[in-house]
Scaffold this motif. Sequence first.
Motif, short mmCIF file in Angstrom:
data_model
loop_
_atom_site.label_atom_id
_atom_site.label_comp_id
_atom_site.label_asym_id
_atom_site.label_seq_id
_atom_site.Cartn_x
_atom_site.Cartn_y
_atom_site.Cartn_z
N UNK A 120 0.72 -1.27 0.13
CA UNK A 120 0.14 0.05 0.03
C UNK A 120 0.75 1.24 0.01
N UNK A 121 1.86 1.27 -0.64
CA UNK A 121 2.95 2.39 -0.76
C UNK A 121 3.68 2.78 0.43
N UNK A 122 3.53 1.92 1.24
CA UNK A 122 4.55 2.38 2.57
C UNK A 122 5.74 2.50 2.61
N UNK A 123 6.48 3.43 3.06
CA UNK A 123 7.85 3.63 2.79
C UNK A 123 8.73 2.96 3.90
N UNK A 124 9.56 2.29 3.08
CA UNK A 124 10.29 1.49 4.08
C UNK A 124 11.89 1.70 3.59
N UNK A 125 12.75 1.93 4.53
CA UNK A 125 14.20 2.10 4.73
C UNK A 125 14.86 0.63 4.62
N UNK A 126 15.58 0.21 3.68
CA UNK A 126 16.36 -0.92 4.02
C UNK A 126 17.81 -0.52 3.82
N UNK A 151 15.70 -8.24 -0.46
CA UNK A 151 14.55 -8.08 0.20
C UNK A 151 13.99 -6.83 -0.31
N UNK A 152 14.81 -5.71 -0.52
CA UNK A 152 14.18 -4.44 -1.02
C UNK A 152 13.50 -4.40 -2.49
N UNK A 153 14.01 -5.54 -3.32
CA UNK A 153 13.33 -5.77 -4.54
C UNK A 153 12.06 -6.54 -4.18
N UNK A 159 4.57 -4.07 -3.48
CA UNK A 159 3.59 -2.62 -3.41
C UNK A 159 4.19 -1.54 -2.25
N UNK A 160 5.47 -2.05 -1.66
CA UNK A 160 6.20 -0.98 -1.02
C UNK A 160 7.07 0.05 -1.64
N UNK A 161 7.15 1.31 -0.99
CA UNK A 161 8.28 2.28 -1.69
C UNK A 161 9.55 2.09 -0.94
N UNK A 162 10.60 1.62 -1.65
CA UNK A 162 11.73 1.14 -0.77
C UNK A 162 12.84 2.07 -1.16
N UNK A 163 13.65 2.48 -0.04
CA UNK A 163 14.68 3.16 -0.16
C UNK A 163 15.80 2.38 0.32
#
Length: 581
Positions: A120-126, A151-153, A159-163
């Motif tokens: 749902x577009x949640x912003x996740x920092x990996x 994991x980031x991919x 559906x996450x937004x990943x940095x």
Amino acid sequence: MNLFADIRAAVITSLTAMTQDGMLPEGLDFANVAVEPPRDAGHGDMATNAAMVLAKPAKKKSRDIAEALATKLAQDPRIDSAEVAGPGFLNLRLAPVVWQQVVAGVLAQGTGFGRSDMGQGRKVNVEYVSANPTGPLHVGHTRGAVFGDALAALLEYAGHVVTREYYINDGGGQVDVLARSVYLRYLEAHGQEVAFEDGTYPGDYLIGAGQALKDKVGDAYVDQPEDVWLAEVRGFATDAMMDMVRADLADLGIKMDVFFSEKSLYGTGRIEAAIEDLKGKGLIYWGTLPPPKGKIPDDWQAREQWLFRSTQYGDDEDRPVQKSDGAWAYFAPDIAYHYDKVQRGFDALIDVFGADHGGYVKRMKAAVAALSEERVPLEIKLAQIVRLFKDGEEFKMSKRAGTFITVQDLLREVGKDVTRFIMLTRKNDAPLDFDFSKVTEQSKDNPVFYVQYAHARVMSVLRKAQAAGLPCTDADLTTADLSLLDHPAEHALAAKLAEWPRLVEIAARTHEPHRVAFYLYDLASEFHGLWNRGNDAPTLRFLQEDNPAASGAKIALARSVSVVISAGLGILGVEPAQEMR
């Protein structure tokens, strides 16, 4: 298209109807009702636990619920049969048209098949790799790098937004050691004989940096005291090592979004701001720590210092953040770094640490919980050690001795794709044995070969179909008569394809990209099994002489396999093979 979700929706619809009919009481919670593959494939295509989880709150026998549910589900044209097993499990067998529709769905959606909006577009920092900038990446870093990148991919696919972030540990004393080591290579470049004393880095990888420093400053630092050159050489050496690290990452197929310097936290007020935030919450106090458990060292003495109340957030003891002389403890910049992440508005943080950082997990989770007032979860994944074997003997690594195995050594030996896939064939917290002999053999026991061989076989089918003049583009295959896929072995392969969307969501939810590698191996096994059946049963071969319609349907099935394999390998960062050499 998620067939398991679709059938679960049918189960929920039937349960709702049973409630309306008075067969079940009002107000039941269906959240724990699941539809999943049965443990034994012989029991059916799917199974649901609905009756088992609803029996107690409904105050009914689970078999009675299961039998009523089976009657309801039998009305769904997608379900051929619903059979009650054991105390109340319900095994479902699906109609052949369902599997044909799966193939159609894969072809229609292409690489979008299996993608999910779960995040749902949640912003996740990996944050991953984050090695000290004191040399090239070695095998000990590779596993964390590959795991973090996959994991980031995977999270993006779900559906996450990943940095993707790399934390440069350039603020500690190890960078001074690097600077002194480069200075010795600098003197060596000027023709001097040098000795690498214990505590310096003697690796040959610093020879180039020493020469580059000579090219830049000439003899300006020769025989000069340390206070003249240390700061400048420190910055120069760090930049040189990070250039090397970036090149290693690129060769591994890893591109970071952010490189964050620990040094940037010092002298900028950022550490102070983070500590003040904790002070304002009453979580920093002046005190002493209890003596260590077990045998107390002879030189131990209680010291007053500023401590963080990490025990309030599940840590084993409170942690020092600033010493009595005003110097920051090692923990302080890490707090400040994660404070920065929290302020950047991420919804979740994931750190990938080496196995030797296990003792750091609770304090970091406590710090993030305190800084974010428990709004931002931090998960720390530990990448266990990798043991390298060759010719029956284990390689050893020693960074100080300069005899470690670098990423480049590994890539030269087996290449990027093998390296990445094999690193993901075990859960991140389980040790991994990397055997050069096994990862290059062409057999079922080598998972990367087995998966790549399946993709290459499909590409071979497509090339032969094209040479024979058969319609075989993706557009052509979407019009194939898939009702001609009528053999149980073909249905079994389509059923494995149907598991992909569900697998993606489970792997993303559990943060376990190794599940993708396992799934790809199982899918390849089903495909090779069908291929081998064709040796004895010509009607199962993917190309049917004098029967273009049957060929079209079977090619469509094969192409669907390659689409899913390609998508899965993309998550793992591996290029699908077009042919095997």
